[in-house]
Write a protein that holds these residues in place. Structure first.
Motif, PDB file in Angstrom:
ATOM      1  N   THR A   5      47.915  78.331  -8.963  1.00  0.00           N
ATOM      2  CA  THR A   5      48.168  76.887  -8.993  1.00  0.00           C
ATOM      3  C   THR A   5      48.733  76.392  -7.663  1.00  0.00           C
ATOM      4  N   LYS A   6      49.148  77.321  -6.804  1.00  0.00           N
ATOM      5  CA  LYS A   6      49.691  76.951  -5.498  1.00  0.00           C
ATOM      6  C   LYS A   6      48.696  77.261  -4.383  1.00  0.00           C
ATOM      7  N   GLN A   7      47.507  77.717  -4.763  1.00  0.00           N
ATOM      8  CA  GLN A   7      46.497  78.077  -3.781  1.00  0.00           C
ATOM      9  C   GLN A   7      45.887  76.827  -3.153  1.00  0.00           C
ATOM     10  N   LYS A   8      45.742  76.834  -1.832  1.00  0.00           N
ATOM     11  CA  LYS A   8      45.083  75.741  -1.126  1.00  0.00           C
ATOM     12  C   LYS A   8      44.027  76.303  -0.188  1.00  0.00           C
ATOM     13  N   PHE A   9      42.815  75.751  -0.246  1.00  0.00           N
ATOM     14  CA  PHE A   9      41.729  76.211   0.598  1.00  0.00           C
ATOM     15  C   PHE A   9      41.595  75.319   1.822  1.00  0.00           C
ATOM     16  N   ASP A  10      41.065  75.903   2.909  1.00  0.00           N
ATOM     17  CA  ASP A  10      40.781  75.048   4.049  1.00  0.00           C
ATOM     18  C   ASP A  10      39.558  74.188   3.718  1.00  0.00           C
ATOM     19  N   THR A  11      39.398  73.118   4.455  1.00  0.00           N
ATOM     20  CA  THR A  11      38.381  72.108   4.152  1.00  0.00           C
ATOM     21  C   THR A  11      36.969  72.684   4.100  1.00  0.00           C
ATOM     22  N   ILE A  63      39.842  76.630 -18.907  1.00  0.00           N
ATOM     23  CA  ILE A  63      40.335  77.738 -19.717  1.00  0.00           C
ATOM     24  C   ILE A  63      40.007  79.065 -19.033  1.00  0.00           C
ATOM     25  N   PHE A  64      41.032  79.825 -18.683  1.00  0.00           N
ATOM     26  CA  PHE A  64      40.845  81.139 -18.070  1.00  0.00           C
ATOM     27  C   PHE A  64      40.854  82.207 -19.166  1.00  0.00           C
ATOM     28  N   ILE A  65      39.883  83.115 -19.116  1.00  0.00           N
ATOM     29  CA  ILE A  65      39.769  84.164 -20.133  1.00  0.00           C
ATOM     30  C   ILE A  65      39.836  85.530 -19.465  1.00  0.00           C
ATOM     31  N   HIS A  66      40.824  86.311 -19.848  1.00  0.00           N
ATOM     32  CA  HIS A  66      40.934  87.687 -19.342  1.00  0.00           C
ATOM     33  C   HIS A  66      40.811  88.656 -20.506  1.00  0.00           C
ATOM     34  N   LEU A  67      39.868  89.592 -20.395  1.00  0.00           N
ATOM     35  CA  LEU A  67      39.664  90.592 -21.436  1.00  0.00           C
ATOM     36  C   LEU A  67      40.232  91.930 -20.978  1.00  0.00           C
ATOM     37  N   ILE A  76      46.764  97.459 -18.597  1.00  0.00           N
ATOM     38  CA  ILE A  76      47.954  96.765 -19.100  1.00  0.00           C
ATOM     39  C   ILE A  76      48.697  96.080 -17.962  1.00  0.00           C
ATOM     40  N   GLU A  77      48.853  96.788 -16.844  1.00  0.00           N
ATOM     41  CA  GLU A  77      49.563  96.220 -15.696  1.00  0.00           C
ATOM     42  C   GLU A  77      48.771  95.054 -15.102  1.00  0.00           C
ATOM     43  N   GLU A  78      47.442  95.173 -15.068  1.00  0.00           N
ATOM     44  CA  GLU A  78      46.613  94.100 -14.532  1.00  0.00           C
ATOM     45  C   GLU A  78      46.728  92.842 -15.391  1.00  0.00           C
ATOM     46  N   ALA A  79      46.775  93.032 -16.719  1.00  0.00           N
ATOM     47  CA  ALA A  79      46.931  91.874 -17.615  1.00  0.00           C
ATOM     48  C   ALA A  79      48.272  91.180 -17.372  1.00  0.00           C
ATOM     49  N   LYS A  80      49.320  91.966 -17.122  1.00  0.00           N
ATOM     50  CA  LYS A  80      50.646  91.383 -16.838  1.00  0.00           C
ATOM     51  C   LYS A  80      50.614  90.590 -15.537  1.00  0.00           C
ATOM     52  N   ASN A  81      49.956  91.153 -14.514  1.00  0.00           N
ATOM     53  CA  ASN A  81      49.873  90.465 -13.223  1.00  0.00           C
ATOM     54  C   ASN A  81      49.112  89.152 -13.336  1.00  0.00           C
ATOM     55  N   ILE A  82      48.006  89.176 -14.104  1.00  0.00           N
ATOM     56  CA  ILE A  82      47.224  87.954 -14.292  1.00  0.00           C
ATOM     57  C   ILE A  82      48.052  86.900 -15.010  1.00  0.00           C
ATOM     58  N   LYS A  83      48.803  87.303 -16.006  1.00  0.00           N
ATOM     59  CA  LYS A  83      49.654  86.355 -16.739  1.00  0.00           C
ATOM     60  C   LYS A  83      50.644  85.689 -15.797  1.00  0.00           C
ATOM     61  N   GLN A  84      51.197  86.460 -14.836  1.00  0.00           N
ATOM     62  CA  GLN A  84      52.146  85.900 -13.868  1.00  0.00           C
ATOM     63  C   GLN A  84      51.455  84.973 -12.871  1.00  0.00           C
ATOM     64  N   PHE A  86      48.732  83.283 -13.269  1.00  0.00           N
ATOM     65  CA  PHE A  86      48.116  82.109 -13.872  1.00  0.00           C
ATOM     66  C   PHE A  86      49.133  81.277 -14.665  1.00  0.00           C
ATOM     67  N   THR A  87      50.372  81.312 -14.201  1.00  0.00           N
ATOM     68  CA  THR A  87      51.408  80.490 -14.814  1.00  0.00           C
ATOM     69  C   THR A  87      51.011  79.015 -14.749  1.00  0.00           C
ATOM     70  N   TRP A  88      51.292  78.288 -15.824  1.00  0.00           N
ATOM     71  CA  TRP A  88      51.012  76.855 -15.937  1.00  0.00           C
ATOM     72  C   TRP A  88      49.526  76.555 -16.091  1.00  0.00           C
ATOM     73  N   THR A  89      48.721  77.537 -16.403  1.00  0.00           N
ATOM     74  CA  THR A  89      47.304  77.276 -16.690  1.00  0.00           C
ATOM     75  C   THR A  89      47.018  77.584 -18.151  1.00  0.00           C
ATOM     76  N   SER A  90      45.823  77.191 -18.604  1.00  0.00           N
ATOM     77  CA  SER A  90      45.382  77.538 -19.960  1.00  0.00           C
ATOM     78  C   SER A  90      44.741  78.921 -19.888  1.00  0.00           C
ATOM     79  N   LEU A  91      45.513  79.943 -20.219  1.00  0.00           N
ATOM     80  CA  LEU A  91      45.074  81.330 -20.083  1.00  0.00           C
ATOM     81  C   LEU A  91      45.013  82.018 -21.436  1.00  0.00           C
ATOM     82  N   GLU A  92      43.895  82.717 -21.679  1.00  0.00           N
ATOM     83  CA  GLU A  92      43.735  83.526 -22.892  1.00  0.00           C
ATOM     84  C   GLU A  92      43.575  84.987 -22.467  1.00  0.00           C
TER      85      GLU A  92
END
Length: 390
Positions: A5-11, A63-67, A76-84, A86-92
């Motif tokens: 949510t804090k990511q910014k791309f160049d033009t 809606i972000f979907i992680h399986l 398990i560790e990857e799922a935890k990292n994704i949860k962190q 993708f804070t403030w997003t609609s994540l499943e």
């Protein structure tokens, strides 16, 4: 840890995808994106989120979907990292029960089933996947080894109605990019990602062998990439225009998929109808004579419905709708006993009021209302005018 949510791309990077997203994502659309945590899906997730923010779209509609298949110890560790991240997003985040099979084919079927379940839950009408050019070449070569035809060679398409998603739209914006380009961009933009080391094990599958032993050597030949680019451009440019627009399915209706005809119905041909039925996997046994007899109904009928090969074709208020459903799919209830149509509004039954307002029958029971007892005290007219949900 950087949050998307804090990511910014160049033009330059952003606007190269902005036009594509603008053509396929509209203000009130609810879309899903599959995020594995790898560079491809993380790059795509950041691009889509940045697009929603720049357009001032509601980011809750992304809606972000992680399986988490639970096949690897790192899952398990990857799922935890994704949860962190993708804070403030609609994540499943969906975890595979250990009792289920973990073969490549079983995981693929389950992946798409969970995509479909989540899309239905959130009313999403399309899903974005992070496949890139290398993935497409890999799939084409694998299909050729299996004895495919032209469709198999084309492999994964930029946009398609996927049969494992009951015809919902799959969009792949990154198909023109090489894997190396995505990795370079992730590094330049500080986009975090993880690498699945199991993809490097050539003993696991034919795909892994091609990916690690054969394709890298082929890409060293200058002609190889250009050859595949030309072939894909040729077939993509010749691919038939999409004649149908998906409609989000109500949770209460027994329909697998639903669409409305985009093309002017008076200009619709028998060949167009055949393409539609093929897309809906309902063309078996349909003859030229059948199509010619069916065509006048689509082109000129004011209202009505017909069924053919498990597809219900309905005409209401000048639009043609296609439903893959049983004959009773229009029946909708609040529960197993109470019909919504018994509610009243301004002295009329809900159904009669909807008839007066010229609301198609398959949308009448899904208009948001406020009720008191057996009376509708208000309803959201603007909502049903601006939505494609039926």
């Amino acid at each position: 840890m950087r949050n998307i949510t804090k990511q910014k791309f160049d033009t330059k990077i952003f606007f190269s995808f902005h036009n594509f997203f603008s053509q396929h994502i509209f203000k009130n659309d609810i879309v899903a994106v599959a995020v594995s945590g790898g560079p491809d899906s993380m790059f795509l997730s950041c691009l889509l989120y940045d697009f929603f923010v720049s357009q001032k779209y509601n980011t809750k509609n992304l809606i972000f979907i992680h399986l988490n298949h639970g096949v690897r110890t790192e899952s398990i560790e990857e799922a935890k990292n994704i949860k962190q991240r993708f804070t403030w997003t609609s994540l499943e985040i969906i975890t595979r029960p250990k009792t289920l099979k973990a073969t490549e084919n079983d995981l693929r079927k389950r992946r798409y089933q969970k995509f479909l379940d989540t899309m239905i839950k959130h009313w999403a009408n399309k899903i974005f996947l992070g496949h890139h050019f290398d993935d497409r070449v890999e799939t084409s070569l694998l299909n050729l080894l299996r004895g495919c035809g032209v469709d198999g060679f084309i492999g994964i398409k930029p946009i398609e109605h996927h049969h494992l998603l009951h015809g919902k739209l799959v969009v792949r914006p990154l198909l023109s990019l090489r894997k190396t380009e995505i990795l370079d961009t992730c590094k330049q933009q500080n986009i975090p990602y993880v690498q699945d080391i199991s993809n490097q094990d050539i003993s696991v599958s034919q795909r892994n062998y091609l990916r690690n032993e054969i394709i890298p050597k082929l890409f060293l030949q200058k002609w190889f990439e250009k050859l595949f680019q030309k072939r894909y451009q040729k077939y993509d440019s010749q691919s038939i225009e999409n004649l149908l627009q998906p409609i989000t399915i109500s949770l209460y209706r027994k329909a697998k998929s639903a669409y409305y005809l985009i093309k002017n119905r008076k200009e619709c041909s028998a060949q167009d109808l055949l393409r539609i039925f093929k897309q809906l996997h309902a063309s078996a046994g349909i003859t030229t004579k059948t199509l010619q007899e069916f065509l006048p109904f689509v082109q000129t009928a004011n209202k009505g419905r017909k069924s053919i090969q498990g597809v219900i074709v309905m005409i209401a208020h000048g639009k043609v709708y296609f439903f893959v459903a049983s004959e009773r799919f229009r029946e909708k209830t609040i529960d197993n006993k109470t019909q919504i149509t018994t509610l009243h509004y301004r002295g009329k039954t809900r159904n009669k009021y909807c008839i007066t307002e010229k609301i198609p029958i398959f949308r009448r029971n899904f208009i948001p209302v406020v009720i008191k007892g057996n009376k509708i005290i208000s309803w959201d007219k603007k909502w049903w005018e601006n939505t494609t949900i039926f």
